[in-house]
Scaffold this motif. Structure first.
Motif, mmCIF file in Angstrom:
data_model
loop_
_atom_site.group_PDB
_atom_site.id
_atom_site.type_symbol
_atom_site.label_atom_id
_atom_site.label_comp_id
_atom_site.label_asym_id
_atom_site.label_seq_id
_atom_site.Cartn_x
_atom_site.Cartn_y
_atom_site.Cartn_z
ATOM 1 N N LEU A 273 -29.855 -12.468 9.582
ATOM 2 C CA LEU A 273 -30.177 -13.689 10.073
ATOM 3 C C LEU A 273 -29.108 -14.128 11.279
ATOM 4 O O LEU A 273 -29.549 -15.176 12.221
ATOM 5 N N GLU A 274 -28.195 -13.081 11.622
ATOM 6 C CA GLU A 274 -27.631 -13.357 12.960
ATOM 7 C C GLU A 274 -28.211 -12.959 14.043
ATOM 8 O O GLU A 274 -28.472 -13.658 15.223
ATOM 9 N N TYR A 277 -30.724 -15.763 14.949
ATOM 10 C CA TYR A 277 -29.840 -16.785 15.643
ATOM 11 C C TYR A 277 -29.700 -16.419 16.957
ATOM 12 O O TYR A 277 -29.813 -17.262 18.008
ATOM 13 N N ASP A 278 -29.396 -15.239 17.208
ATOM 14 C CA ASP A 278 -28.900 -14.700 18.690
ATOM 15 C C ASP A 278 -30.424 -14.727 19.491
ATOM 16 O O ASP A 278 -30.261 -15.049 20.645
ATOM 17 N N ARG A 351 -20.856 -20.608 10.465
ATOM 18 C CA ARG A 351 -21.601 -21.265 11.623
ATOM 19 C C ARG A 351 -22.934 -21.061 11.402
ATOM 20 O O ARG A 351 -23.847 -22.040 11.609
ATOM 21 N N LEU A 352 -23.492 -19.930 10.876
ATOM 22 C CA LEU A 352 -24.896 -19.914 10.477
ATOM 23 C C LEU A 352 -25.478 -20.815 9.623
ATOM 24 O O LEU A 352 -26.668 -21.306 9.800
#
Length: 399
Positions: A273-274, A277-278, A351-352
């Motif tokens: 998921l990070e 997002y990135d 934050r995610l």
């Protein structure tokens, strides 16, 4: 949809329910020659029975151990259910572990047969079985590999049998019989086998499924390894509810597969998921002028989001505009139909969760262990039962 202890007592009891309630043209689907090819419910059940009958003809029976070494694909599930119907025990193994670990698990579990996906993994299996006192007697590959026995050979053996002959074997399987032996990573020495029964997994499904908002009309994209208990348990929830399961080609193609499949749900780990997002943020940095300013305005709004409070008229109005101008593109990138994401296997950075919730993509975070089949706690789909930065119903936390 709920199910009772009497409806589904062993994992393979899911199969007749699939046929009776959710007979679909796309029970499973995998990418073949560049496009998703569906497998109907009837075809899937037929292949499961052929696996059972084929293994039985080779002498595999109750309590025998059969390894599965493969990335996610329909054959993984056919093998798993087929093993279970005999009262045998599946031993799922990570494709990425070492030859030494393969050798140890084959010996420790006394593996009688092996399903392996491709030539690369077959070579590892062959190396691992050299020198074993009693190596697995039967090895089948899901891909066609020269000089190897293909999965279709086992299915052909099964076609010679009668599915009715499986009924007494299935009837002899009890809910507390060993379903699977999952070897966890050897961080404290050699891998340790976790023993899970049919009821271990199904009791987890009973308790967890009310948190998973799916229906018979939905599709799920599966890419977390089925050899891990998280994806495997959720797969059973999908099937209990008639959800069609589409398998990603690989970890590298997830973004493309999401756009192709347009699923309502998928499971993930925080690291993936990070990465999503990135990539989204990197695309924002590549924009210029007003578009770039709007992107980061929306992102900053999202990072302030809290699903447990009303932010007021001004914030809500801005967020609605951000969803129309910016976040709708995020949802399109994830297939447009996504109802929620289930995250597990590690702590999710708040934050995610905040920014995905703000974008209209609820994230349900869970916690558990292989030994607990696996879910101990999970946040709900509704904001009232989901507190960002925690696991479990937020109503319990507030009390």
């Amino acid at each position: 949809m709920s199910f009772t202890r009497m409806d589904i007592r062993r994992t393979f009891d899911i199969l007749p329910q699939l046929q009776q309630k959710y007979n679909k043209p796309d029970c499973f689907a995998a990418k073949i020659n560049g496009q998703y090819t569906p497998i109907s419910t009837d075809a899937a059940v037929e292949k499961v029975n052929q696996v059972s009958l084929g293994l039985r003809s080779l002498g595999v029976g109750k309590d025998d151990k059969v390894a599965i070494i493969s990335m996610n694909r329909p054959e993984w599930m056919f093998a798993d259910f087929g093993i279970a119907q005999l009262g045998a025990t599946s031993v799922p193994m990570y494709p990425s572990i070492t030859v030494e670990d393969y050798k140890y698990i084959f010996s420790d579990a006394d593996v009688k047969a092996v399903f392996v996906s491709d030539k690369k993994l077959l070579d590892k299996v062959r190396e691992a079985t050299q020198g074993l006192n009693i190596p697995p007697q039967n090895v089948f590959t899901f891909d066609k590999v020269e000089g190897a026995r293909h999965f279709s050979e086992l299915l052909d053996l099964g076609k010679q049998g009668n599915p009715a002959d499986l009924e007494p074997l299935k009837a002899a399987v009890q809910p507390d019989d060993l379903l699977t032996l999952i070897y966890t990573s050897g961080t404290t020495g050699q891998p340790k086998g976790v023993m899970l029964t049919h009821n271990n997994i199904l009791s987890n499904c009973r308790n967890a499924q009310r948190f998973v908002p799916v229906t018979k009309d939905d599709k799920a994209l599966s890419f977390l390894p089925l050899c891990h208990i998280f994806e495997r348990m959720v797969t059973h929830i999908y099937l209990i509810n008639g959800v069609s399961i589409y398998y990603a080609e690989s970890m590298e193609t997830i973004a493309d597969n999401l756009r192709e499949v347009k699923p309502e749900i998928f499971t993930t780990v925080p690291r993936l998921l990070e990465k999503v997002y990135d990539k989204i943020v990197a695309k924002g940095h590549s924009l210029e002028g007003t578009k770039k300013q709007l992107f980061f305005w929306a992102l900053n709004l999202g990072l302030k989001y809290d699903n447990q409070q009303n932010h007021g008229f001004f914030y809500n109005t801005q967020l609605a505009l951000a969803n129309k101008l910016i976040f709708n593109k995020w949802r399109e990138a994830l297939g447009s139909n996504l109802r929620c994401i289930v995250s597990g296997g590690g702590a999710l950075q708040p934050r995610l969760a905040r920014v995905f919730w703000a974008a209209g993509i609820p994230v349900m975070e869970g916690y558990g262990l292989t030994e607990t089949s696996p879910v101990i706690a999970v946040g709900g789909y509704e904001p009232d039962n989901n507190m960002i930065g925690t696991v479990g119903p937020s109503s319990i936390i507030r009390r």
